[in-house]
Design a protein around this motif. Structure first.
Motif, short mmCIF file in Angstrom:
data_model
loop_
_atom_site.label_atom_id
_atom_site.label_comp_id
_atom_site.label_asym_id
_atom_site.label_seq_id
_atom_site.Cartn_x
_atom_site.Cartn_y
_atom_site.Cartn_z
N UNK A 122 -15.74 -3.46 12.78
CA UNK A 122 -15.75 -3.55 11.31
C UNK A 122 -15.00 -2.39 10.69
N UNK A 123 -14.21 -2.70 9.72
CA UNK A 123 -13.38 -1.70 9.05
C UNK A 123 -14.19 -1.06 7.94
N UNK A 124 -14.48 0.23 8.10
CA UNK A 124 -15.33 0.95 7.16
C UNK A 124 -14.48 1.85 6.27
N UNK A 125 -15.16 2.52 5.34
CA UNK A 125 -14.46 3.46 4.45
C UNK A 125 -13.93 4.65 5.22
N UNK A 126 -14.69 5.11 6.22
CA UNK A 126 -14.21 6.21 7.04
C UNK A 126 -12.94 5.83 7.81
N UNK A 127 -12.90 4.59 8.31
CA UNK A 127 -11.69 4.13 9.00
C UNK A 127 -10.51 4.02 8.03
N UNK A 128 -10.78 3.59 6.80
CA UNK A 128 -9.72 3.53 5.80
C UNK A 128 -9.17 4.92 5.50
N UNK A 129 -10.05 5.91 5.36
CA UNK A 129 -9.59 7.27 5.10
C UNK A 129 -8.77 7.82 6.26
N UNK A 130 -9.20 7.51 7.47
CA UNK A 130 -8.44 7.98 8.63
C UNK A 130 -7.07 7.30 8.71
N UNK A 131 -7.01 6.04 8.34
CA UNK A 131 -5.73 5.34 8.34
C UNK A 131 -4.77 5.93 7.31
N UNK A 132 -5.27 6.20 6.11
CA UNK A 132 -4.44 6.77 5.06
C UNK A 132 -3.96 8.17 5.46
N UNK A 133 -4.86 8.96 6.02
CA UNK A 133 -4.50 10.33 6.40
C UNK A 133 -3.49 10.33 7.54
N UNK A 134 -3.66 9.45 8.50
CA UNK A 134 -2.73 9.42 9.64
C UNK A 134 -1.34 8.98 9.21
N UNK A 135 -1.25 7.93 8.41
CA UNK A 135 0.06 7.48 7.94
C UNK A 135 0.71 8.51 7.04
N UNK A 136 -0.09 9.22 6.26
CA UNK A 136 0.47 10.27 5.42
C UNK A 136 1.00 11.44 6.23
N UNK A 137 0.29 11.81 7.30
CA UNK A 137 0.78 12.89 8.15
C UNK A 137 2.06 12.51 8.89
N UNK A 138 2.15 11.24 9.23
CA UNK A 138 3.36 10.78 9.90
C UNK A 138 4.55 10.66 8.95
N UNK A 139 4.31 10.77 7.63
CA UNK A 139 5.38 10.71 6.64
C UNK A 139 5.82 9.33 6.26
N UNK A 140 5.09 8.30 6.67
CA UNK A 140 5.45 6.92 6.33
C UNK A 140 4.72 6.54 5.04
N UNK A 141 5.28 6.94 3.91
CA UNK A 141 4.62 6.75 2.62
C UNK A 141 4.59 5.27 2.23
N UNK A 142 5.67 4.54 2.48
CA UNK A 142 5.70 3.12 2.10
C UNK A 142 4.64 2.33 2.86
N UNK A 143 4.48 2.60 4.15
CA UNK A 143 3.45 1.89 4.92
C UNK A 143 2.05 2.34 4.52
#
Length: 663
Positions: free
Chosen positions: A292-313
């Motif tokens: 199940x996709x939780x709020x904590x998983x959403x935050x981790x997804x946003x933070x990981x993509x932001x650290x990777x520099x992929x802003x559009x994704x």
């Protein structure tokens, strides 16, 4: 007596212990057969040896039962093995010693953190690794193999100190002997790797550690797939944290597909790997069940993509995963065919319907917007920063209205806690982006929005503070009624006044003296790794329900108002300073005869006179003894020219950013 003892000591130096206490055979006048003499000697010789042997056993059993000092357990264990020689101990004793010869995981974690604070980095991460290896070798000497629980205990010991090389060696050893690992085994390995990433490392070894960590995680995930061991919430969370720190985009996308059923390239569609599995249960092959996709998983997804520099994704994932597309009813058909208009002789090929897919989604909270605005602002996207701040203000208004409605019609213990509120971290990223780019328009807009945010929060604080005061008066209403006798009223708690006499020192056994375990604090990121329970093999962890706390909500509002007010004063100061610098820079260009860009003139740049510039920038001429506010040169003969004093304090900085912009 003294001579006798000294003689006994000299005798003990020459003879073994069992021969000292051996009495010589007594010869009588009667006939004694040799067998009788031999029997008497055989019975009397091993008596002292048995007593020493029994004493060593008793010391080991006592140290194991009372859960004593691990060093004492290890000393008794080694003494007993030395005395026995080739005699073998039972397997149960070796397993008990394995668990008692080292401190507990809690104590090891505290001692490792204290050494980290003091800068004492040992050569080996686990100080008692040699003891564990010795016990395992002794178990193998019996002709048996350690059990999986024994290996899991060793993995737990290595995990609390971040010994990632040790856990991988133990994992390879247990698999080489044919032991099938469980979910807990992989969870302990991932916990050790995640904990190692939070510990300090030399700058020259940082890249090497990232490469080693990627290889370890890839090996563990591949083993879980080959053994058909499903991901649990704990293992998936640990793996996501590791991939976030190592910035492994390929591994992160793969884990999102298998763990949550999310294809980051197409978040609103099921992954193709899920569609490859057969839909009928008769085939015996089951498709992986996503977590199940939780709020904590959403935050981790946003933070990981932001650290990777992929802003559009990152923006695409946020928009899709927080607001999923509506699903059609299962009875509705997506495509209809008309038999009369179909000219194909072969007819319509009927394909089996794809398996049902529910798009994952989660509700964003304050941390979600803080992470999103932080990465968007660092990337320099002012439009996205302004858009998502407006969206956050709109969400805060909805949350405040819902909370006030529930607070008025539900009991206090049944009111759900709010999940979103704008704080200083939400606004600081937008201000930092405007300050770095000297974007006066965004900075002025943020200053206006701060007033709206503060107004809403002050109204909420007054509302809930009045309600708390009313509840307190209602709870103490008998004391405000003069008609009632004070004899029937309960006694109010009396608050003692502060005395000038210093308190007496407490004894060492008092509760004021805390232990080392109660006083130590883990560094940043250490505690989060151990907040999970690796022994929980359930696929879904229950979501904790938070109820509304009136006192806590008031404290949070008070803190947010104080922090945002301080930020507002800082924004005003920076805005005035930036405006003054822009006016100075443009004033120098005007006096040097260079062109500037005006928003009212379209896309072209032109030259303007100083009088026109004074009207635009609201500059006022004054007689002063300071003929220069800043140096400039005449564009013709390169000589110093007098200039009027620019009264920047009386100018209106709001109009400068609106009419003038430097290129």
């Amino acid at each position: 007596m003294t001579a006798t003892m000294s003689g006994l000591l000299r005798l003990s130096a020459l003879r073994p212990l069992h021969r000292i206490f051996q009495t010589p055979p007594r010869h009588s006048s009667g006939a004694t057969t040799p067998s009788d003499s031999t029997t008497t000697t055989a019975i009397s010789v091993p008596a002292p040896v048995d007593r020493i042997r029994q004493r060593n056993f008793s010391l080991l059993y006592e140290s194991l039962e009372i859960d004593g000092n691990p060093s004492r357990v290890w000393a008794n264990y080694t003494n007993l093995l030395t005395f026995l020689g080739y005699e073998q101990l039972p397997l149960e004793i070796h397993q008990q010693v394995l668990r008692k010869c080292t401190p507990s995981s809690r104590l090891l974690r505290a001692s490792a953190t204290r050494r980290l604070f003091l800068g004492n980095v040992p050569r080996t991460p686990h100080l008692y690794e040699g003891r564990l290896q010795t016990v395992v070798r002794n178990i193998r000497a019996l002709g048996v193999q350690p059990t999986l629980d024994d290996y899991n205990f060793i993995l737990e010991q290595f995990a609390v100190v971040g010994h990632h090389f040790g856990v991988m060696q133990v994992y390879k050893e247990l698999t080489s002997f044919g032991i099938t690992p469980r979910t807990k085994t992989f969870g302990l390995c991932l916990q050790a790797i995640a904990h190692r990433l939070t510990l300090p490392v030399a700058l020259r070894d940082k890249d090497r550690r990232i490469l080693v960590t990627r290889r370890m995680v890839s090996e563990l995930v591949s083993a879980m797939k080959s053994l058909n061991i499903p991901f649990t919430s704990v293992n998936l969370d640990l793996t996501m944290r590791i991939l976030k720190e190592t910035t492994d985009m390929q591994g992160f996308e793969m884990l999102m597909k298998w763990g949550y059923g999310i294809d980051l390239a197409n978040p609103d569609c099921p992954p193709l790997e899920y569609l490859a599995y057969p839909t009928d249960a008769s085939s015996g092959v089951k498709a992986p069940i996503p977590q199940p996709f939780s709020t904590a998983a959403l935050n981790m997804t946003i933070d990981t993509l932001g650290r990777l520099g992929n802003i559009s994704r990152m923006v695409q994932a946020f928009e899709v995963l927080t607001a999923p597309l509506p699903q059609h009813s299962p009875n509705a058909t997506s495509t209809s065919y008309n038999d009369e208009e179909d000219e194909d002789d072969f007819g319509v090929s009927v394909e089996p319907p794809p398996p049902p897919f529910t798009p994952p989604s989660a509700r964003p909270n304050t941390t979600t917007y803080n992470l999103l605005l932080r990465h968007v602002s660092r990337a320099g996207h002012a439009v996205f920063a302004r858009h998502y701040l407006v969206q956050a203000m709109r969400l805060e208004k909805e949350v405040f209205l819902t909370l006030r409605r529930d607070f008025g019609r539900l009991p206090l213990q049944d009111v759900p806690a709010p999940h979103f509120s704008i704080n200083r971290g939400t606004l600081l990223s937008v201000f930092g982006q405007s300050n770095r780019d000297k974007n006066l328009g965004l900075m002025r807009w943020l200053s206006l929005k701060l007033n709206q945010i503060l107004k809403r929060k002050r109204n909420a604080l007054n509302y809930y503070s009045d309600h708390r005061a009313a509840r307190q008066r209602k709870r103490l209403w008998p004391y405000n009624d003069p008609s009632r006798s004070t004899d029937t009223l309960p006694m109010l708690p009396v608050t003692p006044r502060k005395s000038a006499i210093p308190p007496t020192p407490l004894s060492r056994g008092s509760s004021r003296f805390t232990t080392i375990m109660q006083r130590w604090r883990a560094p940043q990121g250490v505690g989060e790794v151990f907040d999970v329970d690796v022994e929980d093999e359930s696929s879904q962890l229950p979501t904790p329900v938070k109820n509304f706390n009136l006192d806590l909500h008031i404290r949070v509002l008070t803190r947010d108002i104080a922090e945002i007010e301080a930020l507002q004063d800082h924004v005003r100061m920076v805005f005035a300073r930036t405006t003054r610098r822009v006016k100075e820079r443009l004033g120098r260009r005007v006096w040097r005869g260079k062109d500037i860009y005006l928003l009212t003139d379209g896309d072209r740049r032109r030259r303007i006179s100083m009088g026109e510039w004074e009207n635009i920038a609201r500059v006022r001429k004054e007689k002063t003894h300071r003929p220069y506010i800043f140096p400039w040169s005449d564009p013709v003969n390169r000589q110093r020219a007098p200039a009027p004093h620019l009264n920047l304090d009386k100018a209106e900085p709001e109009n400068v950013g609106k009419w003038v912009q430097a290129r």
